[in-house]
Design a protein around this motif. Sequence first.
Motif, PDB file in Angstrom:
ATOM      1  N   PHE A  80      27.240 -37.667  43.275  1.00 35.17           N
ATOM      2  CA  PHE A  80      26.208 -37.266  44.225  1.00 35.17           C
ATOM      3  C   PHE A  80      26.247 -38.168  45.455  1.00 35.17           C
ATOM      4  O   PHE A  80      26.696 -39.307  45.400  1.00 35.17           O
ATOM      5  N   GLU A  81      25.738 -37.620  46.570  1.00 38.35           N
ATOM      6  CA  GLU A  81      25.593 -38.412  47.780  1.00 38.35           C
ATOM      7  C   GLU A  81      24.126 -38.831  47.822  1.00 38.35           C
ATOM      8  O   GLU A  81      23.241 -37.985  47.755  1.00 38.35           O
ATOM      9  N   VAL A  82      23.882 -40.139  47.931  1.00 38.93           N
ATOM     10  CA  VAL A  82      22.526 -40.642  47.756  1.00 38.93           C
ATOM     11  C   VAL A  82      21.948 -41.207  49.051  1.00 38.93           C
ATOM     12  O   VAL A  82      22.616 -41.945  49.769  1.00 38.93           O
ATOM     13  N   SER A  83      20.711 -40.824  49.363  1.00 35.09           N
ATOM     14  CA  SER A  83      19.979 -41.509  50.425  1.00 35.09           C
ATOM     15  C   SER A  83      18.665 -41.985  49.813  1.00 35.09           C
ATOM     16  O   SER A  83      18.284 -41.532  48.741  1.00 35.09           O
ATOM     17  N   GLU A  84      17.988 -42.918  50.486  1.00 36.18           N
ATOM     18  CA  GLU A  84      16.782 -43.475  49.875  1.00 36.18           C
ATOM     19  C   GLU A  84      15.665 -43.698  50.878  1.00 36.18           C
ATOM     20  O   GLU A  84      15.911 -43.805  52.086  1.00 36.18           O
ATOM     21  N   ALA A  85      14.454 -43.736  50.353  1.00 34.81           N
ATOM     22  CA  ALA A  85      13.283 -44.055  51.164  1.00 34.81           C
ATOM     23  C   ALA A  85      12.346 -44.898  50.316  1.00 34.81           C
ATOM     24  O   ALA A  85      12.217 -44.658  49.113  1.00 34.81           O
ATOM     25  N   GLY A  86      11.710 -45.897  50.940  1.00 35.09           N
ATOM     26  CA  GLY A  86      10.872 -46.828  50.199  1.00 35.09           C
ATOM     27  C   GLY A  86       9.388 -46.522  50.253  1.00 35.09           C
ATOM     28  O   GLY A  86       8.595 -47.122  49.538  1.00 35.09           O
ATOM     29  N   ASP A  87       8.997 -45.596  51.124  1.00 38.19           N
ATOM     30  CA  ASP A  87       7.588 -45.184  51.131  1.00 38.19           C
ATOM     31  C   ASP A  87       7.475 -43.706  51.561  1.00 38.19           C
ATOM     32  O   ASP A  87       8.475 -43.082  51.923  1.00 38.19           O
ATOM     33  N   GLY A  88       6.260 -43.204  51.529  1.00 37.12           N
ATOM     34  CA  GLY A  88       6.044 -41.777  51.750  1.00 37.12           C
ATOM     35  C   GLY A  88       6.439 -41.293  53.130  1.00 37.12           C
ATOM     36  O   GLY A  88       7.052 -40.229  53.280  1.00 37.12           O
ATOM     37  N   GLU A  89       6.095 -42.091  54.143  1.00 35.86           N
ATOM     38  CA  GLU A  89       6.405 -41.662  55.513  1.00 35.86           C
ATOM     39  C   GLU A  89       7.909 -41.612  55.746  1.00 35.86           C
ATOM     40  O   GLU A  89       8.436 -40.687  56.347  1.00 35.86           O
ATOM     41  N   GLU A  90       8.585 -42.662  55.235  1.00 37.90           N
ATOM     42  CA  GLU A  90      10.033 -42.701  55.359  1.00 37.90           C
ATOM     43  C   GLU A  90      10.648 -41.517  54.601  1.00 37.90           C
ATOM     44  O   GLU A  90      11.637 -40.929  55.048  1.00 37.90           O
ATOM     45  N   ALA A  91      10.034 -41.163  53.494  1.00 36.11           N
ATOM     46  CA  ALA A  91      10.535 -40.038  52.690  1.00 36.11           C
ATOM     47  C   ALA A  91      10.546 -38.746  53.507  1.00 36.11           C
ATOM     48  O   ALA A  91      11.519 -37.991  53.488  1.00 36.11           O
ATOM     49  N   LEU A  92       9.458 -38.508  54.245  1.00 35.08           N
ATOM     50  CA  LEU A  92       9.368 -37.277  55.040  1.00 35.08           C
ATOM     51  C   LEU A  92      10.433 -37.267  56.141  1.00 35.08           C
ATOM     52  O   LEU A  92      11.062 -36.242  56.407  1.00 35.08           O
TER      53      LEU A  92
END
Length: 238
Positions: A34-46
Amino acid sequence: MASREKSMAEKILIVEDEAALVTLLRYNLEREGFEVSEAGDGEEALLRAEETKPDLIVLDWMLPVMSGIEVCRRLRRKPDSRAVPIIMLTARGEEADKVRGLQGGADDYVTKPFSPVELIARIRALLRRARPDRQVETLIFADLSMDLTAHRVRRDGRAIHLGPTEFRLLHYLLRNPRRVFSREQLLDAVWGHDVYVEARTVDVHIRRLRKALNGDGDADLIRTVRAAGYALDQSSAA
Ligand code: CA
């Protein structure tokens, strides 16, 4: 071929504030291709979801700034992410929370602690469920792609313009790559049983299709099999 497959890897967005868990998940998911990206909080997730257009999101419930449930609701309100499969991660194992999570728009729910193997099995199951429509929309062979929704053909990014018969012919070959079809089989499949067309007509349209597909220096993607017929294949240009 290898680079093509890599660029087609399914993209997973991990939304989680525990760095150690992110590292563990990234390692295991990348090992599975899989190709993975990440976010550490909700705003970054959006933001990340908009940027990377993931095929699936692993979303932690307990996040700083905005809860996973709220992130999930917001993702569901956007046209781009309305249908993306979401797996919620949570430390809460209570039934009521599970119901809330699923009502918030999550597709599945995994309770911490969990094994990466279990999460990957859930991810694969959700992607399989989401995939059928996606596969039907775009057919790919080597550097050739056919977008059935937009009725567009591209080779190595370059737009290819085809007449309606060539389009149908290529569509049929793309559905059955590497298989050799006789002229009669192609006539039946592309022109239909009831139409009287000479077998030689197939040769004419194959020639047009070949001309349209093959630019300077491109490998010929159509293989002529003497006395047998044609196949979509990666034959040598020589
Ligand atoms: Ca957390």
